[in-house]
Design an enzyme around this catalytic site. Structure first.
Site, short mmCIF file in Angstrom:
data_model
loop_
_atom_site.label_atom_id
_atom_site.label_comp_id
_atom_site.label_asym_id
_atom_site.label_seq_id
_atom_site.Cartn_x
_atom_site.Cartn_y
_atom_site.Cartn_z
N PRO A 1 -12.55 0.25 -1.54
CA PRO A 1 -11.82 -1.02 -1.56
C PRO A 1 -10.52 -1.02 -0.76
O PRO A 1 -9.91 -2.08 -0.58
CB PRO A 1 -11.54 -1.24 -3.05
N TYR B 1 -7.58 -5.61 9.54
CA TYR B 1 -7.31 -6.11 8.19
C TYR B 1 -7.57 -7.61 8.07
O TYR B 1 -8.19 -8.07 7.10
CB TYR B 1 -5.86 -5.78 7.79
N TYR C 1 0.87 -1.19 0.00
CA TYR C 1 0.00 0.00 0.00
C TYR C 1 0.90 1.23 0.00
O TYR C 1 1.63 1.47 0.97
CB TYR C 1 -0.89 0.02 1.25
C1 LIG Z 1 -16.64 -2.72 -10.14
C2 LIG Z 1 -16.29 -3.23 -8.76
C3 LIG Z 1 -14.96 -3.46 -8.43
C4 LIG Z 1 -14.62 -3.88 -7.15
N1 LIG Z 1 -13.32 -4.06 -6.86
C5 LIG Z 1 -12.97 -4.44 -5.60
C6 LIG Z 1 -11.62 -4.59 -5.25
O1 LIG Z 1 -10.74 -4.40 -6.07
N2 LIG Z 1 -11.32 -4.95 -3.97
C7 LIG Z 1 -12.32 -5.15 -3.04
O2 LIG Z 1 -12.00 -5.48 -1.88
N3 LIG Z 1 -13.60 -5.04 -3.35
C8 LIG Z 1 -13.96 -4.69 -4.61
N4 LIG Z 1 -15.26 -4.54 -4.92
C9 LIG Z 1 -16.25 -4.85 -3.88
C10 LIG Z 1 -16.64 -6.33 -3.86
O3 LIG Z 1 -16.44 -6.91 -5.12
C11 LIG Z 1 -18.11 -6.40 -3.43
O4 LIG Z 1 -18.20 -5.92 -2.11
C12 LIG Z 1 -18.70 -7.81 -3.52
O5 LIG Z 1 -18.85 -8.18 -4.88
C13 LIG Z 1 -20.07 -7.86 -2.83
O6 LIG Z 1 -20.72 -9.07 -3.11
P1 LIG Z 1 -22.30 -9.12 -3.31
O7 LIG Z 1 -22.63 -10.55 -3.53
O8 LIG Z 1 -22.95 -8.39 -2.22
O9 LIG Z 1 -22.61 -8.26 -4.61
P2 LIG Z 1 -22.18 -8.51 -6.13
O10 LIG Z 1 -20.88 -9.19 -6.21
O11 LIG Z 1 -22.34 -7.20 -6.80
O12 LIG Z 1 -23.27 -9.54 -6.67
C14 LIG Z 1 -24.58 -9.14 -6.97
C15 LIG Z 1 -25.13 -10.07 -8.02
O13 LIG Z 1 -26.48 -9.71 -8.30
C16 LIG Z 1 -26.69 -9.68 -9.70
N5 LIG Z 1 -27.81 -8.77 -9.95
C17 LIG Z 1 -27.80 -7.42 -9.97
N6 LIG Z 1 -29.04 -6.95 -10.21
C18 LIG Z 1 -29.84 -8.04 -10.31
C19 LIG Z 1 -31.21 -8.20 -10.54
N7 LIG Z 1 -32.04 -7.14 -10.71
N8 LIG Z 1 -31.73 -9.44 -10.59
C20 LIG Z 1 -30.92 -10.54 -10.43
N9 LIG Z 1 -29.60 -10.43 -10.20
C21 LIG Z 1 -29.07 -9.20 -10.14
C22 LIG Z 1 -25.38 -9.22 -10.26
O14 LIG Z 1 -25.21 -9.59 -11.62
C23 LIG Z 1 -24.40 -9.95 -9.35
O15 LIG Z 1 -24.09 -11.23 -9.83
C24 LIG Z 1 -15.63 -4.11 -6.19
C25 LIG Z 1 -16.96 -3.91 -6.52
C26 LIG Z 1 -17.30 -3.45 -7.79
C27 LIG Z 1 -18.75 -3.21 -8.12
#
Ligand SMILES: Cc1cc2nc3c(=O)[nH]c(=O)nc-3n(C[C@H](O)[C@H](O)[C@H](O)COP(=O)(O)OP(=O)(O)OC[C@H]3O[C@@H](n4cnc5c(N)ncnc54)[C@H](O)[C@@H]3O)c2cc1C
Length: 387
Positions: free
Chosen positions: A289, A381, A198
């Site tokens: 992040p 962490y 970092y």
């Molecule tokens: C672009 C991006 C980059 C990231 N990079 C990092 C990183 O580098 N380091 C880090 O620590 N964290 C990162 N994060 C954060 C981390 O990836 C998220 O906190 C994590 O993905 C959360 O998981 P989740 O299952 O809650 O949501 P998500 O992983 O977002 O999963 C949600 C799911 O729901 C689906 N979905 C959405 N809308 C609908 C709907 N209407 N109907 C049905 N399905 C739907 C989506 O396609 C997805 O598969 C990033 C997040 C994003 C958005």
């Protein structure tokens, strides 16, 4: 169709919840807007906290994680061109594991499909209904264009920050915007160092990370309105070289496989529940992040939810469900503070004056040299214990 738990979203939250429910004998259906191929290839987070790894092991989905994940016992804070190692394992007795989010997703999808449990991919127009009643249901259009209805006892909104569940919960949203974004790069190049670095630099923050022994993940602080077209590969490598420069350090370069810009926000939705609709993961909260907390929080939420649903369906008791939001939010706010603190300490805020920059450096030096301060960083962490 009828099921006990209708889960919207097949990210880490939705898939982990479905798996934990199955282990407890509770049936569920997962509805996902994208294709299987898309969700398995989506590159995002990659740092698993110690409690996340323990949970995935207990749940029997850590076989590949244990073989291919990379345990890390420390990380570096790099400033003034020098590394200051935070010895995570020595300070806390615990460590983190580097294993891509899409690998966790692949493992969970494989486990679910092997068990013959449904994930309905490529659905559209998903809508939760009647969450305030005891007969909620979800409507959606399937991949063939046919309208469908899924009746359930409970709806889990695990559809991330751009999904439909969040908007269906009347709640208070606490939000904080940061005046920078991250340009993230996935490169076919071996990591230049064995641990995460970092870096606080006058040109802006940079992070050296990795996904496998052959793939490096690198980040650069950029303005929030920055466009990726302004960043040809050569410029990215030049800037990384400047910000990550340190005695004895050589940046390994290679073909860039993916690059993109992610803006930074902190968002918390309170409460994370409306009637029989429960929000989990990014649908309820977003963290910057820098603290590597997003995926870990999502998995903690659904662990709490799965325990609460097991008690509800098994014993008819709703006490844990009633506490769900408060239980999750305690960890969410701790993670918000830690992520905000790491972000503020490491980035260059536009317009910051000399006084603010000196405060930042003082905090970095204190964190790097005081065992108490380093331990505080380390225990946050690696992840505070679940119980
Ligand atoms: C672009 C991006 C980059 C990231 N990079 C990092 C990183 O580098 N380091 C880090 O620590 N964290 C990162 N994060 C954060 C981390 O990836 C998220 O906190 C994590 O993905 C959360 O998981 P989740 O299952 O809650 O949501 P998500 O992983 O977002 O999963 C949600 C799911 O729901 C689906 N979905 C959405 N809308 C609908 C709907 N209407 N109907 C049905 N399905 C739907 C989506 O396609 C997805 O598969 C990033 C997040 C994003 C958005």
């Amino acid at each position: 169709m009828r099921t006990r738990v209708g889960i919207i979203g097949a990210g880490p939250a939705g898939l982990t919840l479905a798996h934990l429910l199955r282990l407890r004998g509770i049936d569920s259906v997962v509805l996902e807007a994208r294709s299987r191929e898309y969700v398995e290839r989506r590159v995002r987070a990659g740092v698993l906290e110690h409690p996340t790894v323990e949970l995935l092991r207990e749940a029997g989905v850590a076989g590949r994680l244990d073989r291919e994940g990379m345990p890390h016992h420390g990380l570096s804070l790099r400033f003034d061109g020098t590394d200051h190692r935070i010895a995570l394992a020595d300070l806390t007795g615990r460590s983190i594991t580097v294993y891509g989010q899409q690998e966790v997703v692949k493992d969970l999808i494989a486990a679910r499909l092997d068990a013959g449990e449904p994930i309905v991919f490529e659905v559209s127009d998903v809508r939760p209904h009647d969450a305030e009643t005891d007969q909620p249901y979800i409507t959606y259009v399937d991949a063939d264009g046919a309208p469908q209805r899924l009746d359930c006892d409970v709806i889990a909104g695990c559809d991330g920050s751009h999904g439909v569940s969040h908007a269906a919960v009347p709640s208070t949203t606490h939000a904080h915007d940061y005046p920078f974004a991250w340009l993230g790069v996935l490169a076919k190049a071996p990591p230049s160092h064995s641990e995460l670095i970092y870096t606080h630099h006058e040109r802006g923050f940079a992070l050296h990370s990795m996904r496998t022994p052959e793939i490096t993940r690198l980040y650069l602080q950029v303005p929030p309105e920055e466009r990726i077209e302004y960043w040809p590969d050569d410029r990215i490598w030049d800037e990384l070289g400047l910000r990550l420069a340190a005695d004895g350090f050589t940046l390994t370069t290679g073909p860039i496989m993916e690059k993109g810009i992610t803006t930074m926000r902190s968002v918390v939705t309170e409460p994370m529940r409306y009637g029989r609709l429960f929000l989990a993961g990014d649908a309820a909260h977003i963290v910057p992040p820098t603290g590597a907390k997003g995926m870990n929080l999502a998995i903690h939420d659904v662990w709490v939810l799965a325990e609460a649903l097991a008690r509800y369906f098994g014993e008819g008791r709703s006490d844990l469900l009633d506490e769900y939001s408060d239980t999750c939010l305690r960890r969410v706010w701790r993670a918000q503070h830690f992520s905000w603190w790491m972000t503020s300490m490491l980035h260059q805020a536009p317009g910051a004056d000399d006084f603010q920059r000196r405060l930042q450096l003082s905090q970095l030096r204190y964190t790097a040299t005081s065992t108490a301060a380093a331990t505080s960083l380390a225990e946050n962490y690696v992840g505070l214990p679940y119980r």
